[in-house]
Design an enzyme around this catalytic site. Sequence first.
Site, PDB file in Angstrom:
ATOM      1  N   HIS A  31       0.840  -1.028   0.072  1.00  0.00           N
ATOM      2  CA  HIS A  31      -0.027  -0.021  -0.081  1.00  0.00           C
ATOM      3  C   HIS A  31       0.703   1.368  -0.052  1.00  0.00           C
ATOM      4  O   HIS A  31       2.040   1.033   0.162  1.00  0.00           O
ATOM      5  CB  HIS A  31      -0.827  -0.004   1.226  1.00  0.00           C
ATOM      6  CG  HIS A  31      -2.190  -0.667   1.151  1.00  0.00           C
ATOM      7  ND1 HIS A  31      -2.035  -2.159   1.596  1.00  0.00           N
ATOM      8  CD2 HIS A  31      -3.454  -0.782   0.663  1.00  0.00           C
ATOM      9  CE1 HIS A  31      -3.566  -2.775   1.197  1.00  0.00           C
ATOM     10  NE2 HIS A  31      -3.989  -1.737   0.823  1.00  0.00           N
ATOM     11  N   LYS A  62      -0.377   4.644   4.612  1.00  0.00           N
ATOM     12  CA  LYS A  62      -1.389   3.699   5.484  1.00  0.00           C
ATOM     13  C   LYS A  62      -0.814   3.345   6.817  1.00  0.00           C
ATOM     14  O   LYS A  62       0.591   2.975   6.883  1.00  0.00           O
ATOM     15  CB  LYS A  62      -1.580   2.389   4.518  1.00  0.00           C
ATOM     16  CG  LYS A  62      -2.611   1.517   5.124  1.00  0.00           C
ATOM     17  CD  LYS A  62      -2.798   0.451   4.408  1.00  0.00           C
ATOM     18  CE  LYS A  62      -3.879  -0.612   4.755  1.00  0.00           C
ATOM     19  NZ  LYS A  62      -5.139   0.107   5.193  1.00  0.00           N
TER      20      LYS A  62
END
Length: 277
Positions: A163, A167
Amino acid sequence: MTDTTLPSALSVAIAGVAGRMGRQLVAGAIDAGLSVVGGTEAPGSGPFDRDIGELAGRRLLGIRPVTDPVSAAANADVWIDFTRPAATLAALDALKHTRVSGVVIGTTGLSAPQDAEIARAAERLAIVKAGNFSVGINLLQALTRMAASRLGEGWDIEILETHHRRKVDAPSGTALMLGEAAAEGRGASLDTLRSPPYDGPDSARVPGQIGFSVRRMGDVIGEHSVSLGSDMEIVTLSHLALDRAVFAHGAMQAAAWVNGRKPGLYGMNDVLGLPDS
């Protein structure tokens, strides 16, 4: 089969409308023809002087963000929340003072006690909760469960997720969702099969456990893969998100599905008609 025709009369209120995902959800609701009747943002976050539709890059709605979920959801049928655990739980409690009967939760990083609170809220609300609202990811979950059930413990299971650098929770809610599917396929819980991170001189793989690897870099929307390996071959199932709108699209399908349902805790398998086992 999934129905992409959503009821235009459905009214939704959305949490965290100034955030990256919140803006996608507002845009997705407008594009789907739903009525966005309110939205929240955390105190001090703002901007509170801009129209929710403008924040989403769409037409003006005549609505600005507020901090109070009760005010935001006053005219809503469904509440959509992809924020942080504490904010989501506070909103669920506040919804007791509104007409909302359906909720869509995409918040990740929830602890076991927080999941228990959501389950209690589902005694009075119809809640669709998922770690990922992508149709493709939910199909991957079903395939992972099936593969794990067909391939014995001699096959190692490793889950890799990537990601963007911003995040905060790891492994991702989606990776854990895939791990839970793999564990279910093995007839066990993820708590009993989850491997600790491989780190240090005594990090040999334990047979039968499910391993996780995490990468954070750039602006990656989401990449997930589940690999099952024996001594002779490896099978890899994977999914790559190309547009954040995919999550909003699935959330709108969930909102349309949950509206009018009896109280209970549901998942995207229910929305999409996918098997749980």
